[in-house]
Structure formats: C-alpha cells, structure tokens
Write an enzyme that holds these catalytic residues in place. Structure first.
Site, PDB file in Angstrom:
ATOM      1  N   GLU A  63       0.841  -1.206   0.000  1.00 49.37           N
ATOM      2  CA  GLU A  63       0.000   0.000   0.000  1.00 49.37           C
ATOM      3  C   GLU A  63       0.874   1.254   0.000  1.00 49.37           C
ATOM      4  O   GLU A  63       2.093   1.192   0.191  1.00 49.37           O
ATOM      5  CB  GLU A  63      -0.934  -0.047   1.214  1.00 49.37           C
ATOM      6  N   CYS A  72      -2.113  -4.799  -5.339  1.00 46.80           N
ATOM      7  CA  CYS A  72      -2.577  -6.048  -4.731  1.00 46.80           C
ATOM      8  C   CYS A  72      -1.467  -7.109  -4.755  1.00 46.80           C
ATOM      9  O   CYS A  72      -0.544  -7.052  -5.579  1.00 46.80           O
ATOM     10  CB  CYS A  72      -3.759  -6.610  -5.510  1.00 46.80           C
ATOM     11  N   GLU A  74      -1.671 -10.135  -5.820  1.00 47.93           N
ATOM     12  CA  GLU A  74      -1.648 -10.919  -7.064  1.00 47.93           C
ATOM     13  C   GLU A  74      -0.827 -10.222  -8.141  1.00 47.93           C
ATOM     14  O   GLU A  74      -0.039 -10.846  -8.851  1.00 47.93           O
ATOM     15  CB  GLU A  74      -3.078 -11.130  -7.587  1.00 47.93           C
ATOM     16  N   CYS A 115      -6.796  -7.408 -11.065  1.00 51.53           N
ATOM     17  CA  CYS A 115      -5.882  -8.555 -10.965  1.00 51.53           C
ATOM     18  C   CYS A 115      -6.316  -9.686 -11.883  1.00 51.53           C
ATOM     19  O   CYS A 115      -5.484 -10.375 -12.479  1.00 51.53           O
ATOM     20  CB  CYS A 115      -5.786  -9.046  -9.522  1.00 51.53           C
TER      21      CYS A 115
END
Ligand code: THU
Length: 157
Positions: A63, A72, A74, A115
């Site tokens: 983040e 993310c 992924e 994603c």
C-alpha cells in the site's frame, strides 16, 4: 430474446486433500501474507505463483499513502514473476489473506477485477490454463483457469 448464463465450476478441497505442490503453494501464499505492507487497510494478502521452470514466486499487497498507488498481492507476484522469468509460463497461483484482526479468513477471497485482467494476460501468454487456488482457514477453492474467473473478458488479441 435468448438468455445466457455463466457457470464457474469450483472444486472445494481441504488442505490435506491437496497435492504436494499445491500444499507448498498454499503454504507460500500464507507465508507471504506476513510480508504485506498494509498499514492503511490492515488487510494482508499473499500470493504464490508456480512457474513451469520450477520456481515459486511470491508477492504481497503493497500500500501507499497515495492510496491508488498501492498494488494487490496478485499483481505484485505476477509482475515480479514475469520481470524475473520472462520466458517462464505460469502454472498455478495461490492467494491467501489475513483480516484486520490478523487471523486467516474463514472464507477465501477472490482477486479483484484488475488482478483478474492482469492474470488473464499471463494465462494467454502461457497458452494453457493457469489454475487459481483461493485459500482460507477452512475451504480451499480451486478454479481451473483464470478465464473461468473473468468471463466475457476484454481481449484485443
Ligand atoms: N487486496 C489484494 O492484495 N488482493 C485482493 O485480491 C483484494 C485486495 C489488497 C488491496 C489492499 O491493499 C487491501 O487488500 C485491502 O483492499
């Protein structure tokens, strides 16, 4: 008028029923949740990708104070995997998460839309299905390909 419906087959496993490689991927995804940098959401996600060269590449959500700049788990994993091993094809991705209380979730989370689109690109590059393993403390879902998770996907190919 005709109507169409889309069905996503999900195989539901217990951890002990998985193959050795799938167990290893689940273990790596769970471990990766502890490498998340998620000071804002406190939601820790880990992903582990098995490549056809035998490597397992992991990622965790990263983040940023400028919120949309975060990534993310992924996409962290798949971009890293392809940057490190551009010739390797993805075989399977496992995704695990711990909630804001730090405990693994009781039901699996599923990749966000962005994603799914990113993973689909690597499935197309692989020229075969890429399996998706969604991990939770209870059930483990296995979906046989990324395209199952992203029906009616955009593609310019
Ligand atoms: N997140 C992931 O890493 N993967 C997902 O599949 C869903 C959400 C991250 C983004 C953000 O850092 C945090 O989880 C809360 O949404």
């Amino acid at each position: 008028m005709k109507s169409l419906s889309i069905n996503i087959p999900i195989a539901v496993y217990a951890y002990d029923e998985l193959s050795d490689l799938d167990k290893r991927l689940v273990d790596e995804a769970r471990k990766a949740t502890f490498r998340a940098y998620a000071p804002y959401s406190k939601f820790n996600v880990g992903a582990a990708i098995a490549l056809d060269n035998g490597e397992i590449v992991t990622g965790a959500n990263q983040e940023n104070v400028a919120y949309p700049s975060g990534t993310c788990a992924e996409r962290t994993a798949c971009y890293y995997a392809h940057a490190q091993f551009p010739e390797a094809k993805f075989q399977t991705i496992a995704i695990a998460a711990r909630g804001t209380d730090g405990v693994e979730l009781n039901a699996p989370i599923s990749p966000c839309g962005a994603c799914r689109q990113a993973l689909l690109e690597y499935e197309i590059l692989a020229e075969h299905d890429v399996r998706v393993i969604l991990v939770s403390a209870n059930d483990i879902y296995i979906i046989s390909s990324v395209k199952q998770l992203l029906p009616l996907a955009f593609s310019s190919f």
